[in-house]
Design a protein around this motif. Sequence first.
Motif, PDB file in Angstrom:
ATOM      1  N   TYR A   1      41.906   1.699  19.579  1.00 51.74           N
ATOM      2  CA  TYR A   1      42.873   0.604  19.696  1.00 51.74           C
ATOM      3  C   TYR A   1      44.314   1.102  19.567  1.00 51.74           C
ATOM      4  CZ  TYR A   1      45.323  -3.725  18.346  1.00 51.74           C
ATOM      5  OH  TYR A   1      46.210  -4.767  18.244  1.00 51.74           O
ATOM      6  N   VAL A   2      44.595   1.880  18.531  1.00 49.92           N
ATOM      7  CA  VAL A   2      45.946   2.411  18.340  1.00 49.92           C
ATOM      8  C   VAL A   2      46.195   3.585  19.277  1.00 49.92           C
ATOM      9  CG1 VAL A   2      47.553   3.466  16.697  1.00 49.92           C
ATOM     10  CG2 VAL A   2      46.000   1.647  15.941  1.00 49.92           C
TER      11      VAL A   2
ATOM     12  N   ASP B   1      50.124  -6.053  19.558  1.00 49.74           N
ATOM     13  CA  ASP B   1      50.916  -6.023  20.778  1.00 49.74           C
ATOM     14  C   ASP B   1      51.424  -7.440  21.020  1.00 49.74           C
ATOM     15  OD1 ASP B   1      52.038  -5.782  23.247  1.00 49.74           O
ATOM     16  OD2 ASP B   1      50.234  -5.055  24.256  1.00 49.74           O
TER      17      ASP B   1
ATOM     18  N   TYR C   1      47.325   2.816  22.852  1.00 51.83           N
ATOM     19  CA  TYR C   1      48.735   2.419  22.959  1.00 51.83           C
ATOM     20  C   TYR C   1      49.640   3.643  22.866  1.00 51.83           C
ATOM     21  CZ  TYR C   1      53.132  -0.024  22.274  1.00 51.83           C
ATOM     22  OH  TYR C   1      54.420  -0.465  22.422  1.00 51.83           O
TER      23      TYR C   1
ATOM     24  N   MET D   1      54.699   2.986  16.294  1.00 50.12           N
ATOM     25  CA  MET D   1      54.866   4.251  17.009  1.00 50.12           C
ATOM     26  C   MET D   1      56.138   4.962  16.547  1.00 50.12           C
ATOM     27  SD  MET D   1      54.487   5.025  21.074  1.00 50.12           S
ATOM     28  CE  MET D   1      56.003   4.200  21.565  1.00 50.12           C
TER      29      MET D   1
ATOM     30  N   PHE E   1      53.451  -2.870  17.600  1.00 47.36           N
ATOM     31  CA  PHE E   1      53.180  -1.501  18.039  1.00 47.36           C
ATOM     32  C   PHE E   1      54.436  -0.637  18.195  1.00 47.36           C
ATOM     33  CE2 PHE E   1      48.664  -2.203  19.439  1.00 47.36           C
ATOM     34  CZ  PHE E   1      48.147  -1.086  18.816  1.00 47.36           C
TER      35      PHE E   1
ATOM     36  N   PRO F   1      48.018  -3.116  13.639  1.00 45.57           N
ATOM     37  CA  PRO F   1      49.111  -3.179  14.607  1.00 45.57           C
ATOM     38  C   PRO F   1      48.805  -4.242  15.667  1.00 45.57           C
ATOM     39  CG  PRO F   1      48.061  -0.999  14.510  1.00 45.57           C
ATOM     40  CD  PRO F   1      47.138  -1.974  13.882  1.00 45.57           C
TER      41      PRO F   1
END
Length: 251
Positions: free
Chosen positions: A7-8, A163, A11, A185, A181, A161
């Motif tokens: 999932y992370v 989106d 991204y 990041m 997100f 996190p």
Amino acid sequence: MTGAAGYVGRYFAQHWQTEDELILGDIYPNPDDPRFITLDITNPAQVRAAMQGVDAVIHLAKQADEGPMEGDELNGKRFDVNVKGTFHLLEAARDAGVKRFIFTSTVMTVLGYEAPQWVDSDAPPRPVGSYALGKQLCEVMCAHYAREFGMSIVCLRIPKPIDLEHPLWKTQPLRPQWVPFPDLMQAYQKALTAEIEGCEVITIVGESSKRRWDLSKAEKLLGYQPRVLPEELGFEMGSEDQPIPAESNYA
């Protein structure tokens, strides 16, 4: 980057815009992305092979089921992947002379500090559930490797996190600890280059009027500053235990 198809990781792999040369590791690699390699972190030999020539590790891989769910089979997977897998990575990183190791912990390690109590960035752990307990054990391992072998390690305690571009969050209240997100990041990219010796535990959460997690250490050591403020963008902020939709609805 371990767990790069998760999932992370998905991204990060898509949006990471630096000069870093990313090697994306996952047990289920994306065949359409040449940066991917097959990596099972429960396999020590495979981990050691993947670590050769690597300057930094962003460790995102984990057993997928989070939260307070328990059971012998689930807990066995959690410890095999989350705890033993992290041990294999630390051992391989030590041998390979990796310059920076970023471990993904969780704010669930301090979930035992109940609202409205303020939670320091590196507060002593009060984990709730075996998932958080495993992450705490990994923080202990990271501190050990930094102390005994001189490694530079950053443990980021993060929440879920999100989106904000996904339409689901237009109608679903957000938990105040969730982090957009782009801000997450930012934290990882700054953690790669920050001047840090030894092991530092740092909390990263989103900004909101209901925040009770300290960000001063992230601001001081990483230069982290939340740039996305969901409330100012019209998103509704719910409770810390706001029900979470099934991941298939937004991942």
